[in-house]
Scaffold this motif. Structure first.
Motif, PDB file in Angstrom:
ATOM      1  N   LEU A 184     -20.700  34.781-126.598  1.00  0.00           N
ATOM      2  CA  LEU A 184     -20.681  33.882-127.749  1.00  0.00           C
ATOM      3  C   LEU A 184     -19.404  33.046-127.760  1.00  0.00           C
ATOM      4  O   LEU A 184     -19.428  31.837-128.023  1.00  0.00           O
ATOM      5  N   LYS A 185     -18.265  33.687-127.471  1.00  0.00           N
ATOM      6  CA  LYS A 185     -16.998  32.955-127.435  1.00  0.00           C
ATOM      7  C   LYS A 185     -17.012  31.910-126.317  1.00  0.00           C
ATOM      8  O   LYS A 185     -16.546  30.773-126.511  1.00  0.00           O
ATOM      9  N   ALA A 186     -17.546  32.305-125.144  1.00  0.00           N
ATOM     10  CA  ALA A 186     -17.595  31.359-124.026  1.00  0.00           C
ATOM     11  C   ALA A 186     -18.499  30.174-124.358  1.00  0.00           C
ATOM     12  O   ALA A 186     -18.156  29.016-124.093  1.00  0.00           O
ATOM     13  N   ALA A 187     -19.670  30.467-124.961  1.00  0.00           N
ATOM     14  CA  ALA A 187     -20.593  29.390-125.328  1.00  0.00           C
ATOM     15  C   ALA A 187     -19.978  28.480-126.384  1.00  0.00           C
ATOM     16  O   ALA A 187     -20.121  27.247-126.339  1.00  0.00           O
ATOM     17  N   GLY A 188     -19.287  29.082-127.356  1.00  0.00           N
ATOM     18  CA  GLY A 188     -18.645  28.285-128.400  1.00  0.00           C
ATOM     19  C   GLY A 188     -17.562  27.376-127.842  1.00  0.00           C
ATOM     20  O   GLY A 188     -17.474  26.198-128.195  1.00  0.00           O
ATOM     21  N   LEU A 189     -16.730  27.937-126.952  1.00  0.00           N
ATOM     22  CA  LEU A 189     -15.673  27.131-126.348  1.00  0.00           C
ATOM     23  C   LEU A 189     -16.263  26.019-125.485  1.00  0.00           C
ATOM     24  O   LEU A 189     -15.792  24.877-125.512  1.00  0.00           O
ATOM     25  N   LEU A 190     -17.333  26.354-124.745  1.00  0.00           N
ATOM     26  CA  LEU A 190     -17.985  25.362-123.897  1.00  0.00           C
ATOM     27  C   LEU A 190     -18.575  24.231-124.739  1.00  0.00           C
ATOM     28  O   LEU A 190     -18.418  23.046-124.433  1.00  0.00           O
ATOM     29  N   ALA A 191     -19.268  24.604-125.843  1.00  0.00           N
ATOM     30  CA  ALA A 191     -19.871  23.590-126.716  1.00  0.00           C
ATOM     31  C   ALA A 191     -18.812  22.713-127.364  1.00  0.00           C
ATOM     32  O   ALA A 191     -18.962  21.485-127.457  1.00  0.00           O
ATOM     33  N   LEU A 192     -17.720  23.343-127.797  1.00  0.00           N
ATOM     34  CA  LEU A 192     -16.642  22.582-128.443  1.00  0.00           C
ATOM     35  C   LEU A 192     -16.005  21.596-127.472  1.00  0.00           C
ATOM     36  O   LEU A 192     -15.812  20.413-127.794  1.00  0.00           O
ATOM     37  N   LEU A 241     -11.259  30.376-116.872  1.00  0.00           N
ATOM     38  CA  LEU A 241     -12.344  29.684-117.558  1.00  0.00           C
ATOM     39  C   LEU A 241     -11.824  28.418-118.232  1.00  0.00           C
ATOM     40  O   LEU A 241     -12.455  27.360-118.166  1.00  0.00           O
ATOM     41  N   GLY A 242     -10.670  28.497-118.894  1.00  0.00           N
ATOM     42  CA  GLY A 242     -10.098  27.318-119.531  1.00  0.00           C
ATOM     43  C   GLY A 242      -9.766  26.228-118.528  1.00  0.00           C
ATOM     44  O   GLY A 242     -10.005  25.038-118.778  1.00  0.00           O
ATOM     45  N   ALA A 243      -9.214  26.618-117.386  1.00  0.00           N
ATOM     46  CA  ALA A 243      -8.889  25.635-116.350  1.00  0.00           C
ATOM     47  C   ALA A 243     -10.158  24.989-115.800  1.00  0.00           C
ATOM     48  O   ALA A 243     -10.191  23.782-115.531  1.00  0.00           O
ATOM     49  N   PHE A 244     -11.215  25.792-115.645  1.00  0.00           N
ATOM     50  CA  PHE A 244     -12.502  25.254-115.187  1.00  0.00           C
ATOM     51  C   PHE A 244     -13.025  24.204-116.171  1.00  0.00           C
ATOM     52  O   PHE A 244     -13.504  23.136-115.766  1.00  0.00           O
ATOM     53  N   LEU A 245     -12.933  24.482-117.452  1.00  0.00           N
ATOM     54  CA  LEU A 245     -13.397  23.534-118.469  1.00  0.00           C
ATOM     55  C   LEU A 245     -12.561  22.255-118.453  1.00  0.00           C
ATOM     56  O   LEU A 245     -13.092  21.156-118.657  1.00  0.00           O
ATOM     57  N   ALA A 246     -11.252  22.389-118.207  1.00  0.00           N
ATOM     58  CA  ALA A 246     -10.400  21.201-118.120  1.00  0.00           C
ATOM     59  C   ALA A 246     -10.852  20.308-116.965  1.00  0.00           C
ATOM     60  O   ALA A 246     -10.956  19.082-117.108  1.00  0.00           O
ATOM     61  N   GLY A 247     -11.119  20.911-115.816  1.00  0.00           N
ATOM     62  CA  GLY A 247     -11.612  20.131-114.684  1.00  0.00           C
ATOM     63  C   GLY A 247     -12.968  19.521-114.956  1.00  0.00           C
ATOM     64  O   GLY A 247     -13.242  18.374-114.572  1.00  0.00           O
ATOM     65  N   LEU A 248     -13.820  20.254-115.654  1.00  0.00           N
ATOM     66  CA  LEU A 248     -15.153  19.762-115.995  1.00  0.00           C
ATOM     67  C   LEU A 248     -15.072  18.529-116.883  1.00  0.00           C
ATOM     68  O   LEU A 248     -15.831  17.567-116.723  1.00  0.00           O
ATOM     69  N   LEU A 249     -14.144  18.530-117.839  1.00  0.00           N
ATOM     70  CA  LEU A 249     -13.966  17.386-118.724  1.00  0.00           C
ATOM     71  C   LEU A 249     -13.527  16.148-117.950  1.00  0.00           C
ATOM     72  O   LEU A 249     -14.077  15.057-118.122  1.00  0.00           O
ATOM     73  N   ILE A 250     -12.548  16.319-117.086  1.00  0.00           N
ATOM     74  CA  ILE A 250     -11.992  15.173-116.367  1.00  0.00           C
ATOM     75  C   ILE A 250     -12.966  14.663-115.312  1.00  0.00           C
ATOM     76  O   ILE A 250     -12.950  13.479-114.955  1.00  0.00           O
ATOM     77  N   SER A 251     -13.857  15.542-114.805  1.00  0.00           N
ATOM     78  CA  SER A 251     -14.794  15.127-113.755  1.00  0.00           C
ATOM     79  C   SER A 251     -15.734  14.032-114.217  1.00  0.00           C
ATOM     80  O   SER A 251     -16.282  13.296-113.394  1.00  0.00           O
ATOM     81  N   GLU A 252     -15.944  13.915-115.522  1.00  0.00           N
ATOM     82  CA  GLU A 252     -16.857  12.899-116.048  1.00  0.00           C
ATOM     83  C   GLU A 252     -16.144  11.587-116.369  1.00  0.00           C
ATOM     84  O   GLU A 252     -16.757  10.662-116.895  1.00  0.00           O
ATOM     85  N   THR A 253     -14.845  11.497-116.077  1.00  0.00           N
ATOM     86  CA  THR A 253     -14.108  10.263-116.334  1.00  0.00           C
ATOM     87  C   THR A 253     -13.840   9.539-115.022  1.00  0.00           C
ATOM     88  O   THR A 253     -13.993  10.102-113.933  1.00  0.00           O
ATOM     89  N   GLU A 254     -13.415   8.281-115.137  1.00  0.00           N
ATOM     90  CA  GLU A 254     -13.110   7.488-113.951  1.00  0.00           C
ATOM     91  C   GLU A 254     -11.781   7.856-113.322  1.00  0.00           C
ATOM     92  O   GLU A 254     -11.395   7.295-112.289  1.00  0.00           O
ATOM     93  N   TYR A 255     -11.049   8.818-113.920  1.00  0.00           N
ATOM     94  CA  TYR A 255      -9.738   9.215-113.406  1.00  0.00           C
ATOM     95  C   TYR A 255      -9.818  10.461-112.526  1.00  0.00           C
ATOM     96  O   TYR A 255      -8.803  11.009-112.114  1.00  0.00           O
ATOM     97  N   ARG A 256     -11.026  10.890-112.235  1.00  0.00           N
ATOM     98  CA  ARG A 256     -11.230  12.151-111.527  1.00  0.00           C
ATOM     99  C   ARG A 256     -10.513  12.185-110.179  1.00  0.00           C
ATOM    100  O   ARG A 256      -9.816  13.145-109.845  1.00  0.00           O
ATOM    101  N   TYR A 257     -10.684  11.114-109.369  1.00  0.00           N
ATOM    102  CA  TYR A 257     -10.153  11.147-108.008  1.00  0.00           C
ATOM    103  C   TYR A 257      -8.632  11.078-107.998  1.00  0.00           C
ATOM    104  O   TYR A 257      -7.982  11.715-107.166  1.00  0.00           O
ATOM    105  N   GLN A 258      -8.048  10.321-108.931  1.00  0.00           N
ATOM    106  CA  GLN A 258      -6.597  10.277-109.016  1.00  0.00           C
ATOM    107  C   GLN A 258      -6.042  11.641-109.407  1.00  0.00           C
ATOM    108  O   GLN A 258      -5.042  12.111-108.861  1.00  0.00           O
ATOM    109  N   VAL A 259      -6.704  12.295-110.369  1.00  0.00           N
ATOM    110  CA  VAL A 259      -6.273  13.629-110.799  1.00  0.00           C
ATOM    111  C   VAL A 259      -6.381  14.618-109.642  1.00  0.00           C
ATOM    112  O   VAL A 259      -5.488  15.446-109.422  1.00  0.00           O
TER     113      VAL A 259
END
Length: 656
Positions: A184-192, A241-259
């Motif tokens: 539940l915590k993982a799903a909540g954090l993912l949804a947020l 898990l938090g680091a994975f979510l950070a990468g997931l967020l940035i992967s959908e932006t145009e700054y992904r390759y620079q990051v």
């Protein structure tokens, strides 16, 4: 502070030496890091006084690795490969979990420990296998797509395993509630994060990028990565898990390759430190005293994983040959196995002796993985009878296309360059046979009437079927140097005098390809510059015949006038251009060693450096002869690689 500095120095010194040796032997660097850990750890030389500090530092390596996985994670990519990823990939991971758990129970191991151990053994090396697939040009082959799909699911599966294993290791009562609350915590954090974070992330990165500060951009990446990892730990989940979510967020932006480029040095260094700490709890004496058990576990790991992948791949409709290839590619262990092993060690789920044996088996499996890949085709031909028939059909299709042709051109690679060239050949009524390893491209181009067939140009039998003994020339249209050298080696073994034209990306590969047997090497960078200059000269009124003569002269001289470039502050000091030939201007003051001497007397050939031009009293002489005598005030333009230029300049000025 003093102990931490000593720790870092010891680890860095050992890692530099060992990893350099492993790189020179063309072995994965991860094995070097593991060896360093085993050598400096408490069970060997005991050079690390504070292993806990090393473990804390290494946790950041896992954080940045999971961040990188998040950057590569793409929902559209998952949808496109859903059958392989969630079908074959899930079957492989859960199948390995089930088998290891059952075997563990048979030997008296608890089911929680069996699940944890199964998760560690289920992983394969993304770093090693993806590089091998790319080097062998097998990413688009059936077993290549299956390998990448399974690796992708394994990368995803690590995240829930990092959550589930600690929960399973907790008190037995209320286990379902504990797992449910963690989910539940993982799903909540993912949804947020995914619900509100993507728009906010794009806006914030745009604000930061507008400041045009590389330092600020890098600080922002570190803040987001470590901040979300801290937030994840704050709610009782893992840093990874938090680091994975950070990468997931940035992967959908145009700054992904620079990051991705900015974070790579942190990730690689800290991941190396993580593997060092894993190697620290490898007791070589225990492994040596239980060597039969280690070898038995290694063989069991390779056979069981290969059998699971083979069976699952056949169930999903793949041929026996490709299924066995996929099994052989995926049977070894991987780096995420060590991530899970380090967590298992912290939870005390498995006896130390078994843990040491597991680590040893994983290390050995990664060591033999490239060797298994190397002989995979031979093993498939040995054990799969139908593979001979399929290989014969492939060669028959190639031979059918070339049967009625002679004095034709064989085009190796049918990407854009190969296709453009084939159209040029058609306009001149020159016949050709193209070979390519992308089945989709071959199908579509063949349906359109192009003379292209599926075949590996690095195999002698394929070149023979393509009519190499009757061909007038062979063209290698892809720019991968190692693959081009293999093709040239096979071609010269069959027909030594055949003219071979090879494409290269830039000048640094010209000499190597020429030494490998290329009749002509066409560097893209030079040809692009020649065409640009030709158009510009024609537009400003230079007679067309003079433009044509000039470009012909440049090509006849093997691009000698165009070699080298002046390096500026905005050019990268490392990367693909680091060892490119450069130009350097050296002015001769009074008393310089080179004044009064000829170019031949200075002996620049010793440093693999040439003289591109000499400028004297505002008059520039290109390609001066060896007998040219230098004078005070001359500007000598040297051409060569950076190390050679330094030595040549020293001799020119001081005679060193």
């Amino acid at each position: 502070m003093h102990n931490t500095l000593e720790l870092v120095l010891v680890l860095l010194a050992a890692a530099v030496v060992v990893v350099a040796i492993f790189r020179s032997l063309n072995l994965p660097a991860v094995l070097g890091y593991l060896l360093v850990g085993a050598g400096v750890g408490p069970h060997a030389l005991n050079l690390v006084a504070d292993s806990d500090a090393a473990v804390h530092l290494a946790e950041f390596g896992v954080v940045f690795l999971m961040f990188s996985i998040g950057l590569e994670f793409s929902l559209p990519r998952l949808v496109a490969m859903k059958r392989i990823v969630f079908g074959l990939g899930a079957t492989q991971v859960f199948g390995t979990l089930a088998v290891v758990t059952l075997v563990g129970r048979a030997f008296g191991l608890g089911w929680v420990a069996g699940v944890a151990l199964g998760g560690a053994l289920a992983m394969s090396s993304t770093a090693i296998l993806s590089k091998l697939l790319a080097d062998r040009f097998e990413l688009d082959r059936p077993h290549g797509r299956e390998t990448i799909g399974v690796l992708l699911f394994q990368d995803i599966a690590v995240v829930p395993l990092l959550i589930v294993i600690p929960a399973l290791a907790g008190p037995g009562e209320g286990l379902a509630a504990t797992l449910g609350f963690a989910a539940l915590k993982a799903a909540g954090l993912l949804a947020l994060v995914l619900g509100f974070g993507q728009g906010l992330m794009r806006w914030w990165f745009t604000v930061v990028a507008r400041r045009r500060s590389g330092e600020l951009f890098m600080l922002n990446v570190l803040l987001i990565t470590l901040g979300l990892a801290w937030l994840s730990a704050l709610v009782g989940l893992s840093l990874a898990l938090g680091a994975f979510l950070a990468g997931l967020l940035i992967s959908e932006t145009e700054y992904r390759y620079q990051v991705e480029e900015d974070i790579k040095p942190f990730r690689d260094v800290l991941m190396g430190l993580f593997f060092v700490t894993v190697g620290m709890f490898l007791d070589v004496r225990i492994v040596a005293s239980n060597l039969p058990v280690v070898v038995g576990m290694l063989l069991a790991l390779l056979v069981v994983k290969c059998a699971i992948v083979f069976t699952a791949s056949r169930a999903f409709g793949e041929s026996s040959g490709n299924a066995l290839r996929s099994g052989l590619w995926l049977c070894a262990g991987g780096e995420f196995g060590f991530v899970l092993v380090s967590q298992i060690d912290g939870l005390g789920l498995i006896p130390p002796a078994l843990l040491h044996t597991t680590v040893a088996a994983l290390v050995l499996s990664m060591l033999v993985a490239p060797l298994i890949v190397q002989v995979s085709d031979k093993l498939v031909l040995r054990f799969v009878a139908s593979e001979w028939l399929l290989r014969s059909m492939e060669l028959t299709r190639v031979a059918a296309q070339s049967m009625n042709t002679s004095r034709h051109i064989i085009i190796c690679g049918y990407g854009r360059s190969g296709q453009y060239m084939s159209r040029f050949m058609e306009q001149e009524n020159v016949s050709y046979v193209a070979l390519d390893l992308d089945p989709e491209r071959v199908r579509e181009a063949g349906a359109a009437g192009d003379t292209v067939v599926y075949g590996d140009a690095a195999r002698q039998e394929t070149l023979l079927a393509a009519g190499i003994m009757r061909a007038s020339a062979l063209v290698i249209s892809f720019a991968e140097i190692e693959a081009a050298l293999r093709v040239m080696h096979r071609a010269h073994a069959l027909r030594p005098g055949l003219p071979i034209v090879v494409r290269a990306r830039d000048e640094k590969d010209m000499a190597r390809l020429a030494d490998g047997g290329a009749t002509e090497v066409v560097p893209e960078a030079f040809e692009g510059s020649i065409v640009l200059a030709s158009h510009a000269l024609a537009l400003i009124g230079v007679p067309l015949n003079r433009v044509v003569r000039r470009t012909r002269d440049i090509r006849n001289q093997r691009y000698a006038l165009m070699r080298g470039f002046f390096h500026g502050a905005t050019d990268a000091s490392e990367g693909p251009d680091a060892n490119q030939p450069r130009l350097r201007s050296v002015t001769l003051p009074a008393g310089a060693y080179g004044v009064g001497r000829t170019i031949a007397e200075l002996g620049f050939d010793e440093f693999q450096v040439g003289v591109s031009a000499v400028r004297r009293r505002r008059i520039r002489g290109l390609s001066p002869g060896q007998e040219t005598q230098l004078m005070e005030g001359d500007v000598v333009v040297l051409v060569g690689v950076p190390a050679g230029l330094e030595r040549a300049e020293g001799r020119l000025l001081g005679g060193g």
